[in-house]
Motif scaffolding. Structure first.
Motif, short mmCIF file in Angstrom:
data_model
loop_
_atom_site.label_atom_id
_atom_site.label_comp_id
_atom_site.label_asym_id
_atom_site.label_seq_id
_atom_site.Cartn_x
_atom_site.Cartn_y
_atom_site.Cartn_z
N GLU A 172 -1.67 -6.37 7.17
CA GLU A 172 -1.26 -5.01 6.79
C GLU A 172 -1.89 -3.96 7.71
OE1 GLU A 172 -2.49 -1.77 3.48
OE2 GLU A 172 -2.36 -3.85 2.81
N GLN A 173 -3.14 -4.12 8.03
CA GLN A 173 -3.82 -3.11 8.85
C GLN A 173 -3.39 -3.13 10.31
OE1 GLN A 173 -7.92 -3.32 9.65
NE2 GLN A 173 -7.71 -5.24 10.77
N GLN A 215 -3.63 -11.32 4.22
CA GLN A 215 -2.55 -10.33 4.10
C GLN A 215 -3.06 -8.92 4.36
OE1 GLN A 215 -0.80 -11.06 0.26
NE2 GLN A 215 -0.07 -13.07 0.84
N ALA A 216 -4.27 -8.62 3.91
CA ALA A 216 -4.86 -7.30 4.16
C ALA A 216 -5.06 -7.09 5.66
CB ALA A 216 -6.17 -7.15 3.39
N TYR A 217 -5.49 -8.13 6.36
CA TYR A 217 -5.63 -8.02 7.82
C TYR A 217 -4.27 -7.72 8.47
CZ TYR A 217 -5.35 -9.49 12.60
OH TYR A 217 -5.03 -9.53 13.93
N ARG A 246 0.83 -1.20 0.00
CA ARG A 246 0.00 0.00 0.00
C ARG A 246 0.87 1.26 0.00
NH1 ARG A 246 -5.37 0.81 1.26
NH2 ARG A 246 -5.43 -1.32 2.00
N GLU A 276 -5.01 -13.30 0.18
CA GLU A 276 -4.95 -11.84 0.00
C GLU A 276 -5.71 -11.13 1.12
OE1 GLU A 276 -5.79 -14.00 -2.38
OE2 GLU A 276 -4.19 -13.77 -3.86
#
Length: 166
Positions: free
Chosen positions: A164-165, A160-162, A2, A157
């Motif tokens: 990342e946050q 991975q988004a979790y 991001r 994915e």
């Protein structure tokens, strides 16, 4: 990803993850894959393979106490060579998935033991610790483990988004 997307070209990113690596493997690669690159910021997510390899790799896992000792050596060498580096230690996690359900009690207990040792390393060296297990457990109320991980270990994915946050 991001950050690279929102600020193209501003940062250089290195992903030195190698599938199947344990704490000792990362330690063996410390000079080439970390010190020589001189990162400003880095994250480390390691521990599940230390558990996994005890069952599936003839056994060649790393017990929780050795994991702590080697992790500590890794951090000490990194901080000596790169005193300004900012390090984030991510908590090893596991969900009940295709790779873990048959030996679920083992995976759950042993991953928890590595997670506690990872937290201890972060505290010992005053590093950021990113908890992940509880968040993944909470996410199971919204969607099944196959939505968050491919097999209970490798994040999709959405998994991975979790991360990342966090």
């Amino acid at each position: 990803s991001r950050l690279g997307f929102t600020e193209p070209g501003k940062y250089e990113f290195y992903n030195r993850a190698i599938s199947g690596n344990r704490e000792t493997d990362i330690y063996a690669r410390i000079k080439q894959d970390i010190i020589n690159l001189k990162p400003d910021v880095m994250s480390i997510l390691v521990g599940i393979n230390d558990v996994w390899h005890e069952l599936y790799e003839s056994p060649n896992g790393i017990d929780a106490n050795k994991y702590f000792r080697v992790y500590s050596m890794l951090i000490e060498e990194l901080l000596e060579a790169l005193p300004a580096v900012k390090i984030m230690i991510l908590e090893p996690f596991v969900l009940r998935g295709s790779a873990t359900k048959e030996n679920w009690a083992y995976f759950e207990a042993e991953t928890k033991a590595r997670a506690e040792k990872a937290r201890e390393v972060a505290e010992k060296y005053n590093l950021s610790f990113v908890p992940l297990q509880k968040g993944f457990d909470d996410l199971l109320l919204q969607a099944p483990e196959t939505y968050w991980t491919l097999d209970g270990v490798h994040p999709t994915e959405m998994g991975q988004a979790y991360i990342e946050q966090e």
